[in-house]
Design a protein around this motif. Structure first.
Motif, PDB file in Angstrom:
ATOM      1  N   ALA A 174       0.558  -0.933   0.077  1.00  0.00           N
ATOM      2  CA  ALA A 174       0.523   0.109   0.462  1.00  0.00           C
ATOM      3  C   ALA A 174       0.717   1.504  -0.049  1.00  0.00           C
ATOM      4  O   ALA A 174       0.953   2.548  -0.615  1.00  0.00           O
ATOM      5  N   TRP A 175       2.163   1.287   0.484  1.00  0.00           N
ATOM      6  CA  TRP A 175       3.218   2.003   1.274  1.00  0.00           C
ATOM      7  C   TRP A 175       2.975   2.122  -0.612  1.00  0.00           C
ATOM      8  O   TRP A 175       3.414   3.472  -1.226  1.00  0.00           O
ATOM      9  N   ARG A 176       3.721   1.600  -1.492  1.00  0.00           N
ATOM     10  CA  ARG A 176       4.765   1.373  -2.544  1.00  0.00           C
ATOM     11  C   ARG A 176       3.723   1.777  -3.611  1.00  0.00           C
ATOM     12  O   ARG A 176       3.893   2.781  -4.438  1.00  0.00           O
ATOM     13  N   SER A 177       2.215   1.433  -3.318  1.00  0.00           N
ATOM     14  CA  SER A 177       1.068   2.129  -4.174  1.00  0.00           C
ATOM     15  C   SER A 177       1.037   3.715  -4.302  1.00  0.00           C
ATOM     16  O   SER A 177       0.639   4.750  -4.775  1.00  0.00           O
ATOM     17  N   LEU A 178       1.338   4.248  -3.048  1.00  0.00           N
ATOM     18  CA  LEU A 178       0.579   5.476  -1.873  1.00  0.00           C
ATOM     19  C   LEU A 178       1.435   6.601  -3.255  1.00  0.00           C
ATOM     20  O   LEU A 178       1.490   7.752  -3.607  1.00  0.00           O
ATOM     21  N   GLY A 179       3.161   5.725  -3.254  1.00  0.00           N
ATOM     22  CA  GLY A 179       4.147   7.054  -3.778  1.00  0.00           C
ATOM     23  C   GLY A 179       3.357   7.079  -5.305  1.00  0.00           C
ATOM     24  O   GLY A 179       3.559   8.264  -6.409  1.00  0.00           O
ATOM     25  N   GLY A 180       3.665   5.964  -6.524  1.00  0.00           N
ATOM     26  CA  GLY A 180       2.933   6.337  -7.243  1.00  0.00           C
ATOM     27  C   GLY A 180       1.578   6.950  -7.756  1.00  0.00           C
ATOM     28  O   GLY A 180       1.482   7.878  -8.940  1.00  0.00           O
ATOM     29  N   ASP A 181       0.493   6.591  -6.563  1.00  0.00           N
ATOM     30  CA  ASP A 181      -0.499   7.395  -7.347  1.00  0.00           C
ATOM     31  C   ASP A 181      -0.201   9.136  -6.267  1.00  0.00           C
ATOM     32  O   ASP A 181      -0.941   9.738  -7.233  1.00  0.00           O
ATOM     33  N   LEU A 182       0.858   8.956  -5.849  1.00  0.00           N
ATOM     34  CA  LEU A 182       0.783  10.868  -5.482  1.00  0.00           C
ATOM     35  C   LEU A 182       1.717  11.498  -6.269  1.00  0.00           C
ATOM     36  O   LEU A 182       1.421  12.626  -6.943  1.00  0.00           O
ATOM     37  N   ALA A 186       0.154  14.592  -8.742  1.00  0.00           N
ATOM     38  CA  ALA A 186       1.496  15.805  -9.115  1.00  0.00           C
ATOM     39  C   ALA A 186       0.886  15.718 -10.455  1.00  0.00           C
ATOM     40  O   ALA A 186       0.462  17.050 -11.444  1.00  0.00           O
ATOM     41  N   ARG A 187       0.976  14.927 -11.655  1.00  0.00           N
ATOM     42  CA  ARG A 187       1.629  14.625 -12.473  1.00  0.00           C
ATOM     43  C   ARG A 187      -0.088  15.803 -13.433  1.00  0.00           C
ATOM     44  O   ARG A 187      -0.521  16.369 -14.546  1.00  0.00           O
ATOM     45  N   ALA A 188      -1.131  15.007 -12.922  1.00  0.00           N
ATOM     46  CA  ALA A 188      -2.810  15.009 -13.627  1.00  0.00           C
ATOM     47  C   ALA A 188      -2.759  16.600 -13.046  1.00  0.00           C
ATOM     48  O   ALA A 188      -3.563  17.401 -14.433  1.00  0.00           O
ATOM     49  N   ARG A 189      -2.185  17.482 -11.573  1.00  0.00           N
ATOM     50  CA  ARG A 189      -2.617  18.648 -11.553  1.00  0.00           C
ATOM     51  C   ARG A 189      -2.083  19.517 -12.707  1.00  0.00           C
ATOM     52  O   ARG A 189      -2.291  20.005 -13.073  1.00  0.00           O
ATOM     53  N   ASP A 190      -0.514  19.136 -12.909  1.00  0.00           N
ATOM     54  CA  ASP A 190      -0.165  19.915 -13.959  1.00  0.00           C
ATOM     55  C   ASP A 190      -0.237  19.697 -15.430  1.00  0.00           C
ATOM     56  O   ASP A 190      -0.402  20.659 -15.624  1.00  0.00           O
ATOM     57  N   GLU A 191      -1.419  18.838 -15.596  1.00  0.00           N
ATOM     58  CA  GLU A 191      -1.345  19.161 -17.022  1.00  0.00           C
ATOM     59  C   GLU A 191      -2.463  19.089 -17.535  1.00  0.00           C
ATOM     60  O   GLU A 191      -2.950  19.180 -18.070  1.00  0.00           O
ATOM     61  N   VAL A 230      14.075   8.894   5.049  1.00  0.00           N
ATOM     62  CA  VAL A 230      15.656   9.280   3.690  1.00  0.00           C
ATOM     63  C   VAL A 230      16.059   9.108   2.725  1.00  0.00           C
ATOM     64  O   VAL A 230      16.397   9.008   2.142  1.00  0.00           O
ATOM     65  N   ASP A 231      15.155   7.369   2.384  1.00  0.00           N
ATOM     66  CA  ASP A 231      15.476   6.356   1.290  1.00  0.00           C
ATOM     67  C   ASP A 231      14.145   6.580   0.711  1.00  0.00           C
ATOM     68  O   ASP A 231      13.991   6.113  -0.125  1.00  0.00           O
ATOM     69  N   THR A 232      13.335   7.682   0.561  1.00  0.00           N
ATOM     70  CA  THR A 232      11.890   8.642  -0.205  1.00  0.00           C
ATOM     71  C   THR A 232      12.209   9.244  -1.086  1.00  0.00           C
ATOM     72  O   THR A 232      12.710  10.124  -1.181  1.00  0.00           O
ATOM     73  N   ASP A 233      12.055   8.816  -2.298  1.00  0.00           N
ATOM     74  CA  ASP A 233      11.272  10.392  -3.224  1.00  0.00           C
ATOM     75  C   ASP A 233      11.538  10.976  -3.240  1.00  0.00           C
ATOM     76  O   ASP A 233       9.780  11.183  -2.345  1.00  0.00           O
ATOM     77  N   PRO A 234      12.774  12.649  -2.590  1.00  0.00           N
ATOM     78  CA  PRO A 234      11.800  13.766  -2.084  1.00  0.00           C
ATOM     79  C   PRO A 234      10.727  14.402  -3.148  1.00  0.00           C
ATOM     80  O   PRO A 234      10.242  14.912  -2.151  1.00  0.00           O
ATOM     81  N   HIS A 235      10.543  13.591  -3.839  1.00  0.00           N
ATOM     82  CA  HIS A 235       9.198  14.594  -4.204  1.00  0.00           C
ATOM     83  C   HIS A 235       7.711  13.737  -4.070  1.00  0.00           C
ATOM     84  O   HIS A 235       7.096  14.892  -3.798  1.00  0.00           O
ATOM     85  N   VAL A 236       8.204  12.326  -3.210  1.00  0.00           N
ATOM     86  CA  VAL A 236       6.566  11.735  -2.436  1.00  0.00           C
ATOM     87  C   VAL A 236       6.266  12.444  -1.090  1.00  0.00           C
ATOM     88  O   VAL A 236       5.649  12.736  -0.427  1.00  0.00           O
ATOM     89  N   LEU A 237       7.670  13.331  -0.730  1.00  0.00           N
ATOM     90  CA  LEU A 237       7.856  13.769   0.686  1.00  0.00           C
ATOM     91  C   LEU A 237       7.349  15.101   0.596  1.00  0.00           C
ATOM     92  O   LEU A 237       6.373  15.610   0.941  1.00  0.00           O
ATOM     93  N   LEU A 239       5.194  16.254  -1.881  1.00  0.00           N
ATOM     94  CA  LEU A 239       3.317  15.793  -1.969  1.00  0.00           C
ATOM     95  C   LEU A 239       2.541  15.471  -0.645  1.00  0.00           C
ATOM     96  O   LEU A 239       1.494  16.163  -0.667  1.00  0.00           O
ATOM     97  N   LEU A 240       3.699  14.760   0.257  1.00  0.00           N
ATOM     98  CA  LEU A 240       2.839  14.085   1.300  1.00  0.00           C
ATOM     99  C   LEU A 240       2.305  15.551   2.387  1.00  0.00           C
ATOM    100  O   LEU A 240       1.876  15.719   3.151  1.00  0.00           O
ATOM    101  N   ARG A 241       3.419  16.336   2.086  1.00  0.00           N
ATOM    102  CA  ARG A 241       2.999  17.230   2.600  1.00  0.00           C
ATOM    103  C   ARG A 241       2.095  19.060   2.266  1.00  0.00           C
ATOM    104  O   ARG A 241       2.344  19.792   2.461  1.00  0.00           O
ATOM    105  N   ASP A 242       2.238  19.059   0.702  1.00  0.00           N
ATOM    106  CA  ASP A 242       1.276  19.474   0.017  1.00  0.00           C
ATOM    107  C   ASP A 242      -0.243  19.700   0.660  1.00  0.00           C
ATOM    108  O   ASP A 242      -0.983  18.987   0.383  1.00  0.00           O
ATOM    109  N   GLU A 243      -0.380  21.583   0.695  1.00  0.00           N
ATOM    110  CA  GLU A 243      -1.514  22.079   1.574  1.00  0.00           C
ATOM    111  C   GLU A 243      -2.824  20.697   0.593  1.00  0.00           C
ATOM    112  O   GLU A 243      -3.384  20.600   1.244  1.00  0.00           O
ATOM    113  N   GLU A 244      -2.716  21.251  -0.625  1.00  0.00           N
ATOM    114  CA  GLU A 244      -4.275  20.885  -1.242  1.00  0.00           C
ATOM    115  C   GLU A 244      -4.129  19.618  -1.025  1.00  0.00           C
ATOM    116  O   GLU A 244      -5.811  19.233  -1.032  1.00  0.00           O
TER     117      GLU A 244
END
Length: 251
Positions: A174-182, A186-191, A230-237, A239-244
């Motif tokens: 579930a944690w690995r799937s969460l990273g992919g969905d985060l 974000a890509r869908a928001r940007d596009e 520390v071993d997590t993709d910085p982009h995932v972290l 996004l976990l802090r993204d207020e929206e």
């Protein structure tokens, strides 16, 4: 486990629970447990009380009707937090009823109960306690650890079998799937693709073991976030802090 807010019942359902409790109170003490079991299995009670209570508990549950103990989805039973065998008068007491999967209810927790030495239970009640104060979910391994000094945390892990069988591996997935969905969100928001944003949001909110998402959101803004991720993709972290996104996931 996730902190939950207990809903108020309709006056009709609340009255039914009070009436059934009064019936039990009028039963001789020596006969109460047996009578409570019979009442719980009555056809009219299953139809007019059990089903509506389960419906109310499902509205409280995170994800897709997640078990209030282990976090797995499609929970299918109503559990007595304090078992009928320990306190028959709580059989129809709304604050004593929780949504649970059949594995937690029948295989692990069953009628185990232990007092905290005061006026509560040693088992974490997600509608009264904040599980984060007692349980620490390790995202990479999917294992629960008791918060240092928390007897409730360790007792809950043991009684509910939180680290038994395939549960840790499922949380890890579930944690690995969460990273992919985060990142997909974000890509869908940007596009500018709102439908895809909603799709990824739905997956994150309704995936099995919804406690993984909530734990990640909590850890991302904690003092130890740097060490935890520390071993997590910085982009995932980020996004976990993204207020929206946090506002959407923490509804």
């Amino acid at each position: 486990m996730i902190k939950l807010v207990r809903q108020r019942l309709s006056s009709e359902l609340e009255s039914s629970l009070v009436r059934l409790t009064q019936e039990l109170a009028g039963t001789p003490i020596a006969e109460r447990i047996e009578h409570a079991d019979r009442m719980w299995d009555r056809r009219t009670v299953r139809r007019d009380v059990y089903r509506p209570v389960k419906d109310e508990l499902e509205t409280m549950a995170p994800g897709l009707d997640c078990c209030m103990y282990c976090g797995n989805h499609m929970a299918d039973t109503v559990d007595h937090f304090v078992p009928k065998s320990r306190c028959a008068l709580r059989t129809f007491y709304w604050p004593n009823l929780l949504l649970a999967c059949s594995t937690c209810n029948s295989r692990f927790k069953r009628d185990q109960h232990r007092s905290d030495g005061l006026v509560g239970s040693l088992l974490v009640d997600p509608t009264r306690d904040d599980p984060i104060e007692h349980l620490d979910l390790q995202l990479e391994s999917g294992l629960y650890r008791a918060v240092e000094g928390s007897k409730k945390g360790q007792w809950t892990i043991d009684v509910c079998g939180l680290n038994e069988g395939k549960r840790p591996r499922a949380r890890e997935g579930a944690w690995r799937s969460l990273g992919g969905d985060l990142k997909g969100w974000a890509r869908a928001r940007d596009e500018g693709r709102p439908d895809d944003m909603r799709f990824h949001l739905w997956r994150m909110r309704d995936q099995p073991f919804a406690d993984v998402c909530y734990a990640a959101l909590h850890k991302a803004v904690s003092e130890n976030a740097g060490a935890i991720f520390v071993d997590t993709d910085p982009h995932v972290l980020a996004l976990l802090r993204d207020e929206e996104l946090r506002a959407l996931l923490l509804l």
